[in-house]
Write a protein that holds these residues in place. Structure first.
Motif, PDB file in Angstrom:
ATOM      1  N   SER A 120     -13.609 -73.856  -9.630  1.00  0.00           N
ATOM      2  CA  SER A 120     -13.336 -75.292  -9.540  1.00  0.00           C
ATOM      3  C   SER A 120     -13.271 -75.775  -8.099  1.00  0.00           C
ATOM      4  O   SER A 120     -13.321 -76.984  -7.849  1.00  0.00           O
ATOM      5  CB  SER A 120     -12.024 -75.627 -10.267  1.00  0.00           C
ATOM      6  N   TYR A 137     -12.546 -79.462 -18.028  1.00  0.00           N
ATOM      7  CA  TYR A 137     -13.043 -80.104 -16.807  1.00  0.00           C
ATOM      8  C   TYR A 137     -13.047 -81.617 -16.926  1.00  0.00           C
ATOM      9  O   TYR A 137     -13.007 -82.327 -15.913  1.00  0.00           O
ATOM     10  CB  TYR A 137     -14.431 -79.561 -16.453  1.00  0.00           C
ATOM     11  N   GLU A 146      -9.555 -82.218 -15.979  1.00  0.00           N
ATOM     12  CA  GLU A 146      -9.425 -82.004 -14.535  1.00  0.00           C
ATOM     13  C   GLU A 146      -9.950 -83.203 -13.749  1.00  0.00           C
ATOM     14  O   GLU A 146      -9.306 -83.673 -12.801  1.00  0.00           O
ATOM     15  CB  GLU A 146     -10.206 -80.754 -14.130  1.00  0.00           C
ATOM     16  N   GLY A 147     -11.132 -83.698 -14.145  1.00  0.00           N
ATOM     17  CA  GLY A 147     -11.763 -84.763 -13.371  1.00  0.00           C
ATOM     18  C   GLY A 147     -11.135 -86.123 -13.552  1.00  0.00           C
ATOM     19  O   GLY A 147     -11.083 -86.909 -12.597  1.00  0.00           O
ATOM     20  N   TYR A 148     -10.632 -86.415 -14.758  1.00  0.00           N
ATOM     21  CA  TYR A 148     -10.173 -87.769 -15.043  1.00  0.00           C
ATOM     22  C   TYR A 148      -8.658 -87.901 -15.197  1.00  0.00           C
ATOM     23  O   TYR A 148      -8.148 -89.020 -15.284  1.00  0.00           O
ATOM     24  CB  TYR A 148     -10.860 -88.293 -16.320  1.00  0.00           C
ATOM     25  N   LYS A 178      -6.998 -84.527 -11.263  1.00  0.00           N
ATOM     26  CA  LYS A 178      -7.349 -84.865  -9.882  1.00  0.00           C
ATOM     27  C   LYS A 178      -6.857 -86.247  -9.456  1.00  0.00           C
ATOM     28  O   LYS A 178      -6.334 -86.400  -8.343  1.00  0.00           O
ATOM     29  CB  LYS A 178      -8.862 -84.744  -9.668  1.00  0.00           C
TER      30      LYS A 178
END
Length: 332
Positions: free
Chosen positions: A228, A267, A270-272, A275
């Protein structure tokens, strides 16, 4: 200039284990220093803060060694013993699949190269174990020396800063210090945030693979967390080992879809979700430049190059923007 750069790379490679130990210590000190700064704001002297911090870390380390190290050691030996068999079985499945199908010349060439590569991996695996053991010995030495180096870095932080400040031109000292603080805020936030994100991805991936009964879920999860760090392509790289172990074990397209769905969900979160909560502001780097920096620094410095490539690129970007702004102000 190129000769100097080449000599620097050669010297760095020759003392790569020392450089690795220093970088490990520096990153740890960099991550721990904000805790000491917080304690100092509450009236606790830095020396007492370091003592409290090391006491807490000692307790955590003892708990980790007692609980997690035996589990990781057992899983690691299981991986070392089982991987050659997995590679051979994967090769057998590929050959059987090839025998049942008709392929174009290009796809046949791909299968030939894939199977020969598998043979190469199996043949070299025993030797790689000894090489990995040697590397692990150096890593254990680094882990033993790192707490000592971290202590001195934290304890003498202000003296180190004053020494560096004295080397700055007096007329531009304030400007350099302001630029340093800006880089520190951006890069420090990124490094701390990325480590948090990687840890969360590793835990979620290991849990999902354990639920799907995929072998070596812990190490596949750790690999996903490390992957990642890589921008854009990390999610693709992270799924490859899990898909391999899943298919060789179950030989089912359904389990492949389940693994892909699990990683896609992780993911996406993780992205929305993760992070945006962890990173206070984006580094806003050009994707092409980012990938080039990661590839180049990874080639030269290995893991540390991959980890530090984006912070270094961000620092360079901040410096360039600063001097562009100064030039536009002076030109006006």
């Amino acid at each position: 200039m190129l000769v100097v750069a080449g000599l620097a790379v050669a010297v760095g490679y020759a003392v790569r284990h020392t450089v690795s130990c220093f970088l490990l210590s520096f990153v740890l000190a960099y991550l721990l220093d904000p805790l000491l700064v917080t304690l100092e704001k509450h009236g606790i002297k830095r020396s007492y803060g370091i003592a409290l911090l090391y006491t807490a870390l000692t307790i955590f380390s003892a708990f980790f060694v007692a609980v997690f190290v035996p589990l990781l050691t057992t899983s690691w030996y299981g991986l070392l013993n089982g991987l050659p068999g997995y590679l051979q079985k994967g090769k057998a499945l590929a050959l059987a699949w090839k025998a049942e199908q008709r392929y174009e010349a290009q796809l046949g060439w791909l299968f030939e190269n894939a199977t020969s590569f598998t043979d190469h991996l199996v043949a070299k695996f025993g030797g790689r174990i000894y090489a990995a053991a040697g590397t692990m010995a150096f890593n254990l030495l680094n882990m033993a020396l790192a707490p000592i180096l971290v202590f001195f870095m934290l304890y003498y932080k202000e003296e180190i800063k004053r020494s560096i400040t004295l080397w700055l031109p007096p007329g531009q000292r304030k400007e350099f210090l302001g630029l340093g603080r800006e880089i520190n805020d951006s890069v420090g936030g990124y490094i701390r945030g990325q480590l948090i994100v990687s840890a969360i991805v590793a835990v979620l991936s290991a849990a999902a693979l354990f639920f799907l009964d995929i072998d070596y879920a812990i190490f596949n999860g750790i690999f996903a967390g490390l992957a990642s760090i890589l921008p854009f392509i990390g999610v693709i790289i992270a799924t490859i080992p899990a898909l391999f172990f899943a298919y060789v074990k179950f030989q089912s397209g359904l389990v492949l879809l389940q693994v892909i769905a699990a990683f896609s969900l992780i993911y996406f979160i993780e992205g929305y979700v993760i992070k945006p909560l962890v990173f206070k502001k984006a580094l806003d780097l050009n994707p092409l430049i980012t990938i080039i920096f990661v590839m180049a620094f990874g080639e030269v410095m290995g893991f540390w190059g991959i980890l530090l490539a984006i912070p270094i690129a961000a620092a360079i970007k901040i410096v360039l923007e600063h001097y562009q702004h100064q030039a536009s102000v002076n030109g006006a």
